[in-house]
Write an enzyme that holds these catalytic residues in place. Structure first.
Site, short mmCIF file in Angstrom:
data_model
loop_
_atom_site.label_atom_id
_atom_site.label_comp_id
_atom_site.label_asym_id
_atom_site.label_seq_id
_atom_site.Cartn_x
_atom_site.Cartn_y
_atom_site.Cartn_z
CB SER A 70 36.46 39.45 47.39
OG SER A 70 36.42 38.29 48.20
CE1 TYR A 86 38.36 36.63 43.35
CE2 TYR A 86 38.45 36.34 45.72
CZ TYR A 86 37.75 36.70 44.59
OH TYR A 86 36.45 37.13 44.69
#
Length: 230
Positions: free
Chosen positions: A142, A155
């Protein structure tokens, strides 16, 4: 021209969103697909969509937290298709909240899915790739793994770990290419559950980039962690 004809791809997180789009993009190029995720009904639907494109498909219910499940996934793939050419680690999860409010259970769930899952799937897929000295591994990281995002600290840390793993494996392995793809916001159920804005990317955008990474003629250097935002 089907540039992945004869290739076998294992895709985790394949029941919906980015994972399903990746399965369909690879099938469009002729790859046979093994769709893995926890929800059997979703991966069965993905497998049927792949078959409609003319490729062979297998749905294997898999929890990437579980080494037994992952070993079963790779064994069944090899039994059915005889090899593993491509692994796409797409299974992922996130919790959006301030760091100090993030529970240990939430931390464990995120790390187990986003990092341990990549570790287990890669480890067991390599048992089939290394003897052939051939393969492609694409890890869906990501943009948060490169640029930490407030209220997504755990995350972000998990996706940074995926980039580090990718780069280390690229040095460690010979002819097996390993990539990390680092998209920004993608229009998925997970994104919409956390944000109110319109994400710039569609699952198909990410899937197309993954397909490009998997092509035999790709010249993208192994170990690359590629950001994409539109």
């Amino acid at each position: 021209m089907m540039r992945l004809k004869g290739h076998v791809a294992v895709v985790t997180g394949a029941g919906r969103g980015i994972g399903r789009a990746i399965c369909l993009a690879l099938a469009d190029e002729g790859a046979d697909i093994v769709a893995a995720a926890r929800t059997e009904a979703e991966i069965s639907q993905t497998a049927e969509m792949v078959k409609q494109k003319g490729s062979r498909a297998l749905a294997v219910q898999t929890d990437v937290h579980s080494e037994m499940d992952v070993e079963n996934l790779m064994t069944r793939t090899a039994e059915r298709f005889g090899k593993i050419d491509i692994l796409v680690n797409c299974a992922g999860t996130a919790v959006r909240k301030p760091f100090v409010e993030t529970t240990t259970q939430e931390y464990d769930t995120i790390m187990d899915t986003n990092v341990k899952g990549v570790y287990l799937c890669t480890k067991h897929a390599l048992r089939y790739m290394v003897p052939r000295n051939s393969g492609r591994i694409v890890n869906i990281s990501s943009g948060a793994g490169k640029h930490g995002i407030p209220s997504l600290a755990v995350y972000s840390a998990s996706k940074a770990a995926v980039i580090g793993l990718t780069q280390a494996l690229a040095y460690e392995l010979d002819e097996i290419r390993v990539y990390a793809l680092c998209p920004g916001g993608v229009d998925t159920g997970m994104y919409r559950s956390m944000f109110d804005d319109e994400p710039p990317l569609k699952p198909e955008d990410v899937a197309y980039q993954v397909m490009e990474m998997c092509l035999p003629e790709s010249v993208i250097p192994t170990g690359s962690a590629i950001e994409m935002y539109r």
